[in-house]
Design an enzyme around this catalytic site. Structure first.
Site, short mmCIF file in Angstrom:
data_model
loop_
_atom_site.label_atom_id
_atom_site.label_comp_id
_atom_site.label_asym_id
_atom_site.label_seq_id
_atom_site.Cartn_x
_atom_site.Cartn_y
_atom_site.Cartn_z
N ASP A 156 0.87 -1.18 0.00
CA ASP A 156 0.00 0.00 0.00
C ASP A 156 0.91 1.23 0.00
OD1 ASP A 156 -1.83 2.06 0.45
OD2 ASP A 156 -3.02 0.89 1.87
N ARG A 158 -0.09 4.43 -0.31
CA ARG A 158 -0.81 5.67 -0.04
C ARG A 158 -0.19 6.43 1.13
NH1 ARG A 158 -6.80 3.31 0.19
NH2 ARG A 158 -5.60 1.67 1.24
#
Length: 230
Positions: A156, A158
């Site tokens: 991930d 982000r």
């Protein structure tokens, strides 16, 4: 100790009517920003009792908009940082739960009062083309996290620094967070936004996304409130 990110400012704000495919409609105040650290065009949507104008440096919005609902605003608005998903949000793909989560979030935030932060970080931050590459690997047997790793990305990628910048620009340091992802709360807390409560969305389960949701629970410790068949 929390580290407040560089300051961003409100660039433009205006009222925008919203309507979803199932007929649900509401009105939001949409905000754009200057000074976001990644240079992308992220948006905030004020919903419910948060549709009034917000004063910002250089703006002429010195008083609340008369179209905003009356009464005092809630001290802790409901906020969802929602990562852009073209395939789910726009095209209705059932390989993920992004579209139904967006629809649910808008109504819940409108009822409670708060903001939806629409973040331009497709595919958990790897971009649209790479997300489609990852889909091809998932069709070959990898789960959503394994596919990102196989492409040379993190599970991930982000970063919620821009979300914290947007919240600070909107004058918010305390929020109730509408999210199944504990990493969002962890990052926001680290960036000077106090998360007083984390509220999960419903489980929008379909035959096409069952494996995807299972991987999110297994690898990302995501939680859901209740099941919605789609």
């Amino acid at each position: 100790m929390p580290a407040r990110p560089p300051a961003a400012t409100i660039r433009t704000q205006l009222m925008l009517p919203l309507r979803f495919a199932d007929g649900y409609a509401t009105t939001a105040r949409v905000f754009s920003f200057d000074g976001l650290v990644d240079g992308r065009e992220h948006l905030a949507f004020g919903l419910g009792d948060r549709t009034g104008a917000i004063a910002s440096p250089g703006s002429d919005h010195s008083a609340p908009d008369s179209s905003a609902p009356s009464g005092p605003p809630r001290a802790e608005p409901l906020v969802r940082p929602h990562s852009e998903c073209l395939t789910g949000d726009v095209l209705g793909s059932q390989r993920c739960d992004c579209g139904p989560q967006l629809r649910e979030a808008v109504e819940r935030i409108a009822d409670h009062g708060g903001f939806l932060l629409y973040l331009r970080q497709e595919g958990r931050g790897i971009g649209l083309y790479a997300k489609l590459d990852a889909y091809a690997l998932q069709d070959a047997g990898l789960d959503t996290y394994q596919a990102n790793l196989a492409l040379g990305y993190a599970e991930d990628e982000r970063d919620y620094t821009v979300a914290a910048q947007m919240l600070h620009a909107l004058g918010l340091t305390r929020v109730a967070l509408l999210s199944n992802n504990p990493d969002k709360a962890t990052q926001l807390e680290r960036l000077g936004v106090t998360v007083t409560e984390r509220m999960p969305t419903g489980l929008h389960l379909s035959a096409a996304n069952a494996g995807y949701l299972a991987a999110k629970a297994r690898h990302g410790s995501h939680t859901w409130a209740r099941k919605h068949a789609v």
